[in-house]
Design a protein around this motif. Sequence first.
Motif, PDB file in Angstrom:
ATOM      1  N   SER A 339       0.832  -1.197   0.000  1.00 45.79           N
ATOM      2  CA  SER A 339       0.000   0.000   0.000  1.00 45.79           C
ATOM      3  C   SER A 339       0.871   1.254   0.000  1.00 45.79           C
ATOM      4  O   SER A 339       2.034   1.231   0.444  1.00 45.79           O
ATOM      5  CB  SER A 339      -0.908   0.014   1.228  1.00 45.79           C
ATOM      6  OG  SER A 339      -0.137   0.196   2.409  1.00 45.79           O
ATOM      7  N   ASP A 340       0.316   2.340  -0.508  1.00 42.34           N
ATOM      8  CA  ASP A 340       1.039   3.613  -0.491  1.00 42.34           C
ATOM      9  C   ASP A 340       1.368   4.029   0.938  1.00 42.34           C
ATOM     10  O   ASP A 340       2.429   4.606   1.204  1.00 42.34           O
ATOM     11  CB  ASP A 340       0.208   4.698  -1.164  1.00 42.34           C
ATOM     12  CG  ASP A 340       0.032   4.456  -2.658  1.00 42.34           C
ATOM     13  OD1 ASP A 340       0.819   3.661  -3.215  1.00 42.34           O
ATOM     14  OD2 ASP A 340      -0.865   5.059  -3.266  1.00 42.34           O
ATOM     15  N   GLU A 341       0.475   3.727   1.865  1.00 39.31           N
ATOM     16  CA  GLU A 341       0.695   4.103   3.266  1.00 39.31           C
ATOM     17  C   GLU A 341       1.891   3.356   3.854  1.00 39.31           C
ATOM     18  O   GLU A 341       2.723   3.945   4.558  1.00 39.31           O
ATOM     19  CB  GLU A 341      -0.562   3.813   4.087  1.00 39.31           C
ATOM     20  CG  GLU A 341      -1.767   4.687   3.763  1.00 39.31           C
ATOM     21  CD  GLU A 341      -2.471   4.291   2.470  1.00 39.31           C
ATOM     22  OE1 GLU A 341      -3.277   5.098   1.955  1.00 39.31           O
ATOM     23  OE2 GLU A 341      -2.218   3.163   1.970  1.00 39.31           O
ATOM     24  N   LEU A 342       1.985   2.049   3.542  1.00 43.26           N
ATOM     25  CA  LEU A 342       3.114   1.270   4.051  1.00 43.26           C
ATOM     26  C   LEU A 342       4.420   1.734   3.426  1.00 43.26           C
ATOM     27  O   LEU A 342       5.443   1.859   4.117  1.00 43.26           O
ATOM     28  CB  LEU A 342       2.894  -0.216   3.768  1.00 43.26           C
ATOM     29  CG  LEU A 342       4.016  -1.168   4.205  1.00 43.26           C
ATOM     30  CD1 LEU A 342       4.304  -1.039   5.690  1.00 43.26           C
ATOM     31  CD2 LEU A 342       3.664  -2.617   3.839  1.00 43.26           C
ATOM     32  N   ALA A 343       4.407   2.000   2.121  1.00 42.50           N
ATOM     33  CA  ALA A 343       5.620   2.469   1.442  1.00 42.50           C
ATOM     34  C   ALA A 343       6.093   3.797   2.033  1.00 42.50           C
ATOM     35  O   ALA A 343       7.287   3.989   2.280  1.00 42.50           O
ATOM     36  CB  ALA A 343       5.360   2.615  -0.054  1.00 42.50           C
ATOM     37  N   ALA A 345       5.432   4.967   5.030  1.00 46.09           N
ATOM     38  CA  ALA A 345       5.887   4.740   6.400  1.00 46.09           C
ATOM     39  C   ALA A 345       7.304   4.164   6.413  1.00 46.09           C
ATOM     40  O   ALA A 345       8.134   4.530   7.255  1.00 46.09           O
ATOM     41  CB  ALA A 345       4.926   3.802   7.125  1.00 46.09           C
ATOM     42  N   ALA A 346       7.598   3.256   5.462  1.00 43.15           N
ATOM     43  CA  ALA A 346       8.944   2.676   5.370  1.00 43.15           C
ATOM     44  C   ALA A 346       9.972   3.752   5.018  1.00 43.15           C
ATOM     45  O   ALA A 346      11.082   3.790   5.584  1.00 43.15           O
ATOM     46  CB  ALA A 346       8.956   1.555   4.333  1.00 43.15           C
ATOM     47  N   LYS A 347       9.629   4.640   4.089  1.00 44.14           N
ATOM     48  CA  LYS A 347      10.549   5.710   3.709  1.00 44.14           C
ATOM     49  C   LYS A 347      10.767   6.685   4.862  1.00 44.14           C
ATOM     50  O   LYS A 347      11.886   7.173   5.087  1.00 44.14           O
ATOM     51  CB  LYS A 347      10.017   6.438   2.474  1.00 44.14           C
ATOM     52  CG  LYS A 347      10.001   5.581   1.219  1.00 44.14           C
ATOM     53  CD  LYS A 347       9.345   6.290   0.046  1.00 44.14           C
ATOM     54  CE  LYS A 347       9.274   5.380  -1.173  1.00 44.14           C
ATOM     55  NZ  LYS A 347       8.594   6.030  -2.321  1.00 44.14           N
ATOM     56  N   LYS A 348       9.695   6.971   5.593  1.00 39.70           N
ATOM     57  CA  LYS A 348       9.811   7.880   6.734  1.00 39.70           C
ATOM     58  C   LYS A 348      10.726   7.284   7.799  1.00 39.70           C
ATOM     59  O   LYS A 348      11.581   7.980   8.368  1.00 39.70           O
ATOM     60  CB  LYS A 348       8.423   8.159   7.312  1.00 39.70           C
ATOM     61  CG  LYS A 348       8.426   9.150   8.464  1.00 39.70           C
ATOM     62  CD  LYS A 348       7.007   9.419   8.960  1.00 39.70           C
ATOM     63  CE  LYS A 348       7.011  10.401  10.127  1.00 39.70           C
ATOM     64  NZ  LYS A 348       5.622  10.658  10.614  1.00 39.70           N
ATOM     65  N   LEU A 349      10.565   5.992   8.082  1.00 31.54           N
ATOM     66  CA  LEU A 349      11.420   5.339   9.070  1.00 31.54           C
ATOM     67  C   LEU A 349      12.869   5.318   8.602  1.00 31.54           C
ATOM     68  O   LEU A 349      13.786   5.546   9.402  1.00 31.54           O
ATOM     69  CB  LEU A 349      10.927   3.918   9.335  1.00 31.54           C
ATOM     70  CG  LEU A 349      11.774   3.104  10.323  1.00 31.54           C
ATOM     71  CD1 LEU A 349      11.776   3.755  11.698  1.00 31.54           C
ATOM     72  CD2 LEU A 349      11.274   1.658  10.409  1.00 31.54           C
ATOM     73  N   SER A 350      13.091   5.042   7.314  1.00 28.92           N
ATOM     74  CA  SER A 350      14.473   5.001   6.810  1.00 28.92           C
ATOM     75  C   SER A 350      15.155   6.350   6.988  1.00 28.92           C
ATOM     76  O   SER A 350      16.330   6.414   7.361  1.00 28.92           O
ATOM     77  CB  SER A 350      14.495   4.556   5.343  1.00 28.92           C
ATOM     78  OG  SER A 350      13.905   5.521   4.500  1.00 28.92           O
ATOM     79  N   LEU A 502       5.359   1.039  -4.425  1.00 29.15           N
ATOM     80  CA  LEU A 502       6.354   0.036  -4.074  1.00 29.15           C
ATOM     81  C   LEU A 502       5.803  -1.346  -4.404  1.00 29.15           C
ATOM     82  O   LEU A 502       4.757  -1.753  -3.905  1.00 29.15           O
ATOM     83  CB  LEU A 502       6.677   0.130  -2.581  1.00 29.15           C
ATOM     84  CG  LEU A 502       7.826  -0.743  -2.059  1.00 29.15           C
ATOM     85  CD1 LEU A 502       9.149  -0.322  -2.685  1.00 29.15           C
ATOM     86  CD2 LEU A 502       7.903  -0.650  -0.533  1.00 29.15           C
ATOM     87  N   ILE A 503       6.497  -2.047  -5.279  1.00 29.34           N
ATOM     88  CA  ILE A 503       6.086  -3.395  -5.673  1.00 29.34           C
ATOM     89  C   ILE A 503       7.297  -4.312  -5.599  1.00 29.34           C
ATOM     90  O   ILE A 503       8.441  -3.860  -5.442  1.00 29.34           O
ATOM     91  CB  ILE A 503       5.474  -3.427  -7.091  1.00 29.34           C
ATOM     92  CG1 ILE A 503       6.484  -2.879  -8.117  1.00 29.34           C
ATOM     93  CG2 ILE A 503       4.189  -2.633  -7.148  1.00 29.34           C
ATOM     94  CD1 ILE A 503       5.972  -2.936  -9.547  1.00 29.34           C
ATOM     95  N   GLN A 526       5.542  -9.354   3.941  1.00 26.88           N
ATOM     96  CA  GLN A 526       4.703  -8.170   4.090  1.00 26.88           C
ATOM     97  C   GLN A 526       4.318  -7.967   5.559  1.00 26.88           C
ATOM     98  O   GLN A 526       4.315  -6.840   6.051  1.00 26.88           O
ATOM     99  CB  GLN A 526       3.444  -8.281   3.228  1.00 26.88           C
ATOM    100  CG  GLN A 526       2.495  -7.109   3.387  1.00 26.88           C
ATOM    101  CD  GLN A 526       1.801  -6.739   2.091  1.00 26.88           C
ATOM    102  OE1 GLN A 526       2.083  -7.321   1.045  1.00 26.88           O
ATOM    103  NE2 GLN A 526       0.915  -5.768   2.152  1.00 26.88           N
ATOM    104  N   ALA A 527       3.997  -9.057   6.251  1.00 30.13           N
ATOM    105  CA  ALA A 527       3.637  -8.940   7.666  1.00 30.13           C
ATOM    106  C   ALA A 527       4.805  -8.401   8.482  1.00 30.13           C
ATOM    107  O   ALA A 527       4.624  -7.555   9.374  1.00 30.13           O
ATOM    108  CB  ALA A 527       3.186 -10.304   8.195  1.00 30.13           C
ATOM    109  N   LEU A 528       6.026  -8.889   8.204  1.00 29.96           N
ATOM    110  CA  LEU A 528       7.208  -8.392   8.911  1.00 29.96           C
ATOM    111  C   LEU A 528       7.444  -6.921   8.621  1.00 29.96           C
ATOM    112  O   LEU A 528       7.752  -6.139   9.529  1.00 29.96           O
ATOM    113  CB  LEU A 528       8.432  -9.218   8.499  1.00 29.96           C
ATOM    114  CG  LEU A 528       8.575 -10.608   9.114  1.00 29.96           C
ATOM    115  CD1 LEU A 528       9.720 -11.365   8.445  1.00 29.96           C
ATOM    116  CD2 LEU A 528       8.803 -10.517  10.615  1.00 29.96           C
ATOM    117  N   LEU A 529       7.310  -6.540   7.360  1.00 29.61           N
ATOM    118  CA  LEU A 529       7.525  -5.141   7.000  1.00 29.61           C
ATOM    119  C   LEU A 529       6.533  -4.244   7.738  1.00 29.61           C
ATOM    120  O   LEU A 529       6.919  -3.212   8.307  1.00 29.61           O
ATOM    121  CB  LEU A 529       7.390  -4.970   5.484  1.00 29.61           C
ATOM    122  CG  LEU A 529       7.576  -3.545   4.940  1.00 29.61           C
ATOM    123  CD1 LEU A 529       8.960  -3.002   5.287  1.00 29.61           C
ATOM    124  CD2 LEU A 529       7.367  -3.527   3.421  1.00 29.61           C
TER     125      LEU A 529
END
Length: 567
Positions: A339-343, A345-350, A502-503, A526-529
Amino acid sequence: IDRKALPAPHNQAALESEHVPPSTPIEEEVTNIWCEVLKAERTGVHDNFFALGGHSLLATQVVSKLRKSFGVEVALRSIFEAPTPAKLSKVIEGLLRPEQHVGMVEPITRVSRDGELPLSFAQQRLWFLDQLRPDSCAYNMPAVVRLRGQLDVKALERSFTILVARHEGLRSFFPTNDGRAVQVIRDAEPVRLATMTLNGASDVDELLRHEVQKPFDLANGPVFRSRLIKLSEDEHLLVVVVHHIVADGLSLGVMMRELWRFYRADLEKREAALPELPVQNVDYAVWQRRRMQSDDLERQLNYWLDELAGAPRVLTLSTEKARPAVQSYEGATKKLYFSDELAEAAKKLSRSEGVTLFMLLLAVFKVLLFRYSGQADLVVGSPIAGRNVAETEGVIGLFANTLALRTNLSGNPTFQELLTRVRDMALRAYTHQDVPFELLVDQLQPERNLSHNPLFQVMFALQNPSRDTIDVPGLELSYLAIERETSKFDLTLSMIDSANGLIGNLEYRTDLFDSETIDRMAGHFQALLEALVADPTQRVGDVPLVSVAEQRQLLEEFNDPQTDYSA
């Protein structure tokens, strides 16, 4: 809001709230380089490179351009530690002091085409693999473009002719001379596109699969082919396939950009204003072999010998099938969507943890492998562009290298702690990226086994495709994904950070894994991410592998007292 219909945001959205222009010549040159690499209209001296969309590949381009502009060797690590023009300019000022001067990388120069022309180390490995499996299509690199509109076939042929004349790799072949592979470059000749017309009943997918999987004859050539499939008067498919021995992933982008630039110039009755290429792939091969004698390469090689000493030879993953004595390269691919939200969130954390998106996703993948295998000491391969010398940037050729990225997950670290380990390991690897993987295998001398690849059996990659649009008069271009039926490694997770989100593609060997296992593995990734991005303070061995939906299914549906399991 239909977010997909909105225009892509400009990099300016990531700029500092108050723009501070450069105040010194060094700051000005650094900001100019950043604008060029990041395709931004402007950057301020306090703008963060990674917040603007920078990543490891673009950082390598920055290092190359800084070398050309200032005549100093800026370590790739410096971009991570000094990610603003103001901070990086201070690093460059220090390097410009005579007492701080370090040896420069020797530039690549053109060599004579007379006599025997060698292969690069990567080309040598691909040639050797072809000797073992001459009928394999595992290293075919395809691109399929759908063309809608009025196509001028003769103009396209003339454009291919210019492209092939410009890039020697597209007209090279690799015969054997006294048991050694050599590189031979044919003279440029006019290109005639193989064309065919399909009726509505034809199976386009089957035709494309056949075209992509047809093996090349490296000894006699050609190692590049193209075909034009006419679907209707205003719709065509252009199929281009090139062997990996003369092209890497970035080469396909160079090929398409230049091809359509030549095509547009042909339609407009003018020459395409492209500068002559300073070097070709064969010049790089000679340069690379000469550079292996340098003290710097010996230092880098010693790093890798120490880094990989005692590493496990094989990653043991649970599979339903016994590992065959000889790997077949037969494979399949599972698509992953996020999802766009997960992508986001991952970029924000990085950004908050001071790592790149590549490092974060690699860390999550290693957690998955750790949980599946029980092995804490993990080596995962990852491709790197290898174009850290400016002369190679616009050349169709094989410059990519492979890094063996080793991380130890012992002690059940938190995800934040693991990110630090992965970041430090990756930066050390980038600093020592010039050692050819093939030379490293030779030096380490792992036990050769045809059932698996040496040093590692699992790959990870993050692709950042170019956001450039190709404007061709009278044509609408779109790229088609091709379903591959090969897998060079046990598992390869390729993530793509594209304009569409993100795919991922999880490529796997079908002689090892069933599709159900891969489906489950993809869900667990996906669950871990989701879990680790939501709470990076969790310990990696304690995070549930199942998603919230799966947990609900296990707790509610499978425990339903009215369900009869006796059948």
